[in-house]
Scaffold this motif. Structure first.
Motif, short mmCIF file in Angstrom:
data_model
loop_
_atom_site.label_atom_id
_atom_site.label_comp_id
_atom_site.label_asym_id
_atom_site.label_seq_id
_atom_site.Cartn_x
_atom_site.Cartn_y
_atom_site.Cartn_z
N MET A 1 0.83 -1.12 -0.17
CA MET A 1 -0.03 0.12 0.04
C MET A 1 0.88 1.14 -0.01
N ILE A 2 0.47 2.28 -0.64
CA ILE A 2 1.26 3.34 -0.86
C ILE A 2 0.78 4.64 0.25
N GLU A 3 1.67 5.23 0.93
CA GLU A 3 1.42 6.33 1.68
C GLU A 3 0.21 6.13 2.46
N PRO A 4 0.55 5.35 3.77
CA PRO A 4 -0.67 5.32 4.57
C PRO A 4 -0.87 6.39 5.63
N LYS A 5 -2.22 6.78 5.97
CA LYS A 5 -2.51 7.78 6.42
C LYS A 5 -3.58 7.72 7.44
N GLU A 6 -3.37 7.93 8.58
CA GLU A 6 -4.47 7.57 9.61
C GLU A 6 -5.48 8.68 9.76
N ILE A 7 -6.82 8.39 9.54
CA ILE A 7 -7.71 9.55 9.72
C ILE A 7 -8.64 9.04 10.84
N THR A 8 -9.53 10.10 11.54
CA THR A 8 -10.50 9.97 12.30
C THR A 8 -11.65 10.38 11.88
N ILE A 9 -12.76 9.62 11.91
CA ILE A 9 -14.16 10.15 11.28
C ILE A 9 -14.93 10.20 12.56
N VAL A 10 -15.73 11.29 12.67
CA VAL A 10 -16.71 11.36 13.84
C VAL A 10 -18.01 11.28 13.48
N SER A 11 -18.69 10.46 14.05
CA SER A 11 -20.14 10.31 13.71
C SER A 11 -21.13 11.11 14.32
N GLY A 12 -22.44 11.43 13.95
CA GLY A 12 -23.15 12.49 14.61
C GLY A 12 -23.37 12.48 16.26
N ASP A 13 -23.08 11.25 16.73
CA ASP A 13 -23.20 11.37 18.05
C ASP A 13 -21.86 11.36 18.76
N GLY A 14 -20.71 11.88 18.02
CA GLY A 14 -19.55 12.12 18.75
C GLY A 14 -18.85 10.90 18.68
N THR A 15 -18.90 9.77 18.21
CA THR A 15 -18.00 8.52 18.61
C THR A 15 -16.90 8.84 17.28
N GLU A 16 -16.04 8.51 17.78
CA GLU A 16 -14.68 8.58 16.81
C GLU A 16 -14.28 7.07 16.09
N TYR A 17 -14.10 7.05 14.93
CA TYR A 17 -13.74 5.82 14.14
C TYR A 17 -12.44 6.03 13.71
N THR A 18 -11.43 5.18 13.54
CA THR A 18 -10.08 5.56 13.17
C THR A 18 -9.86 4.58 11.94
N PHE A 19 -9.41 5.01 10.68
CA PHE A 19 -9.20 4.12 9.62
C PHE A 19 -7.91 4.60 9.00
N THR A 20 -7.22 3.80 8.47
CA THR A 20 -6.06 4.21 7.67
C THR A 20 -6.19 4.07 5.86
N ILE A 21 -6.00 5.28 5.38
CA ILE A 21 -6.42 5.42 4.09
C ILE A 21 -5.00 5.53 3.26
N HIS A 22 -4.83 5.03 2.02
CA HIS A 22 -3.79 4.94 1.11
C HIS A 22 -4.11 5.59 -0.23
N TRP B 1 -23.89 4.25 6.80
CA TRP B 1 -23.65 4.88 5.53
C TRP B 1 -23.18 6.32 5.69
N GLU B 2 -23.31 7.14 6.62
CA GLU B 2 -22.95 8.53 6.96
C GLU B 2 -21.44 8.40 6.98
N ILE B 3 -20.88 7.53 7.64
CA ILE B 3 -19.31 7.34 8.09
C ILE B 3 -18.72 6.62 6.85
#
Length: 144
Positions: free
Chosen positions: A1-22, A85-87
């Motif tokens: 995978m090329i240039e991984p970058k960690e991101i955090t997505i916040v849901s409507g209720d404030g819950t944080e989800y972490t993903f690694t995008i490339h 689906w929003e996340i």
């Protein structure tokens, strides 16, 4: 995978989800960038083509489960690791912005109000012209 970058997505209720995008590889990136936006346009696009392209895009998104990074390559993996689906839509936008430099630049132009101001002016101009065309014309008086 090329240039991984960690991101955090916040849901409507404030819950944080972490993903690694490339970053996309060249050929796959070209396909995704060409198909993804066009297939999403209502009445022009094709939902099944858009869904297929979204799954290709999500193959460059991973979830860290502690000891390994699971790449979201299938519908089942996406549904298991993305809560709604929003996340999913926020992840898709983040991946596109990370891979397509003009998306991020265009977004700031849109959010600055420039696009809205131009759209309002154009809409007003069009509606004025249509109003004039649809207004009843004064009929000549009858000779009776």
């Amino acid at each position: 995978m090329i240039e991984p970058k960690e991101i955090t997505i916040v849901s409507g209720d404030g819950t944080e989800y972490t993903f690694t995008i490339h970053k996309f590889p060249a050929i796959e990136g070209r396909e995704i960038v060409c198909k993804y936006p066009i297939s999403a346009i209502p009445k022009v696009g094709d939902y099944s083509a858009n869904e297929e392209t979204m799954i290709k895009l999500m193959a460059y998104v991973g979830v860290n489960t502690g000891d390994q990074l699971i790449m979201l390559k299938t519908k089942a993996l996406i549904n298991n690791h993305v809560p709604d689906w929003e996340i999913l839509a926020k992840i898709e936008m983040a991946v596109m912005e990370y891979n397509v430099s003009f998306f991020a630049k265009g977004r700031s132009w849109i959010s600055s109000g420039t696009l809205k101001a131009k759209a309002l002016a154009l809409t007003s101009e069009i509606l004025t012209a249509l109003s004039e065309l649809s207004s009843p014309k004064e009929k000549p008086r009858s000779k009776k």
